[in-house]
Write a protein that holds these residues in place. Structure first.
Motif, PDB file in Angstrom:
ATOM      1  N   PRO A  12       0.725  -1.018  -0.114  1.00 23.79           N
ATOM      2  CA  PRO A  12       0.091   0.164  -0.124  1.00 23.79           C
ATOM      3  C   PRO A  12       0.943   1.305   0.054  1.00 23.79           C
ATOM      4  CG  PRO A  12      -0.018  -1.018   2.301  1.00 23.79           C
ATOM      5  CD  PRO A  12       0.761  -1.973   1.281  1.00 23.79           C
ATOM      6  N   THR A  62       0.753   5.673  -0.325  1.00 16.57           N
ATOM      7  CA  THR A  62      -0.202   6.860  -0.297  1.00 16.57           C
ATOM      8  C   THR A  62       0.787   7.964  -0.559  1.00 16.57           C
ATOM      9  OG1 THR A  62      -1.938   5.784   1.102  1.00 16.57           O
ATOM     10  CG2 THR A  62      -1.588   8.406   0.812  1.00 16.57           C
ATOM     11  N   GLU A  92      -4.852   7.015  10.242  1.00 17.05           N
ATOM     12  CA  GLU A  92      -5.870   6.246   9.344  1.00 17.05           C
ATOM     13  C   GLU A  92      -5.292   5.214   8.494  1.00 17.05           C
ATOM     14  OE1 GLU A  92      -7.850   9.144   6.837  1.00 17.05           O
ATOM     15  OE2 GLU A  92      -9.359   9.706   8.581  1.00 17.05           O
ATOM     16  N   ARG A  93      -4.038   5.619   7.976  1.00 19.86           N
ATOM     17  CA  ARG A  93      -3.594   4.558   6.914  1.00 19.86           C
ATOM     18  C   ARG A  93      -2.370   3.797   7.676  1.00 19.86           C
ATOM     19  NH1 ARG A  93      -4.910   6.381   1.246  1.00 19.86           N
ATOM     20  NH2 ARG A  93      -6.343   7.894   1.752  1.00 19.86           N
TER      21      ARG A  93
END
Length: 328
Positions: free
Chosen positions: A25, A27, A146-147
């Motif tokens: 993942p 971001t 959050e991430r």
């Protein structure tokens, strides 16, 4: 964590592409939309005829949003979902100005003060560099909570090459990691949303000797010299003072190197997507360049042909526990 569209590729393109290629993942958080950026309107590229965007902040911002989306898809190998994205001023935090139709964080502008080194734009009186520290840091802290990333990467304290928004992005990142890890963190008198989370801080740097060797090899390359002559480009002096990103090997401390070669195609495609900001991005064909750690080249609005180096280097460490100063 990056200041403007294109910085994610110029600074961390290999890192982002490598993680995305591994299915991890990823971001990208972008602080502004680069409204005050210069525009390269180069014939034969997607920037051709776009010179009128320079100085028109809203229209340039919209265009650069599109360039960023294309670049992130390129870093993700053509998968638009492989590299997630957040504009920092779109993050809602109770007690702070709510995201809406207006842009909260704008490009602060810059001026070239030496080859490859930037400083503040004397004409700019507002922008991200002047945003109160905790206003920006709290929003990034919420994203971190959050991430829940293992790593947050950004610039070293000098902002890579001195741009005031890059310097502020470093300060914001350091403060955000402090807030994200603090169970008692409060912003504007309210508890910071989310569960506490601690992430390692990676700061983009470059060994000084590698930067000088890459500059020297590029300036001696026949194909690069031919391009420079045709396009009116220059080369950086390998013996001049280097920007803050470059450091003596003894001063680097713990570092991790990310190889560019396995994701070179992705990085070049992402650079080309930022056509109003980056020109002449291409791979090198010379064994001598590759031996010197140069896989290609590109130029920014300063018209200096720069080496695309074979690896990105980051100092690695836990999030600093010190305060970076009061908001300004």
């Amino acid at each position: 964590m990056h200041a403007h569209p294109d910085d994610e590729t110029l600074t961390s393109g290999a890192l982002l592409a490598t993680w995305a290629a591994a299915g991890l993942p990823v971001t990208v958080v972008t602080c502004t939309r680069g409204e005050r950026g210069e525009v390269i309107a180069l014939p034969g590229t997607t920037s051709e005829g776009l010179g009128h965007l320079e100085g028109d902040g809203p229209k340039l911002a919209t265009h650069r949003e599109g360039e960023l989306a294309a670049a992130l898809a390129a870093l993700g190998g053509g998968d638009a979902a492989a590299v997630a994205h957040v504009y920092l001023d779109r993050v809602a935090v109770p007690g702070l100005a709510a995201p809406g139709g207006d842009v909260l964080f704008e490009d602060s502008g810059m001026a070239w003060v030496a080859p490859g080194i930037a400083g503040p734009d004397p004409a700019a009186t507002s922008g991200f560099a002047r945003v109160p520290l905790d206003d920006a840091a709290a929003r990034l802290a919420v994203v971190v909570r959050e991430r829940r990333p293992a790593v947050v990467a950004t610039y070293e304290p000098g902002g890579g090459y001195g741009h005031p928004d890059h310097v502020r992005a470093h300060e914001v990142t350091v403060r955000a990691l402090e807030l994200a890890a603090d169970p008692a963190a409060r912003v504007a008198g309210r508890p910071l949303p989310g569960e506490p989370w601690t992430a390692a801080l990676w700061q983009a740097v470059a060994p000084e000797a590698h930067v000088r060797a890459a500059r020297r090899a590029l300036a001696a390359d026949e194909a690069a010299r031919s391009l420079a002559a045709r396009a009116g480009l220059t080369f950086a002096d390998p013996d001049e003072a280097l920007p803050p990103v470059a450091r003596p090997a003894a001063a680097l401390g713990d570092v991790v190197a990310v190889e560019t070669a396995p994701v070179l195609g992705r990085v070049l495609a992402a650079l080309r997507a930022h056509a109003t900001q980056v020109q002449h991005a291409q791979a090198a064909g010379s064994d001598a360049l590759r031996t010197a750690g140069v896989l290609g080249w590109y130029a920014l609005s300063n018209g200096v042909l720069a080496p695309l180096r074979a690896r990105e280097t980051y100092t690695v460490g836990p999030a600093p526990r010190r305060s970076v100063g009061s908001a300004r």
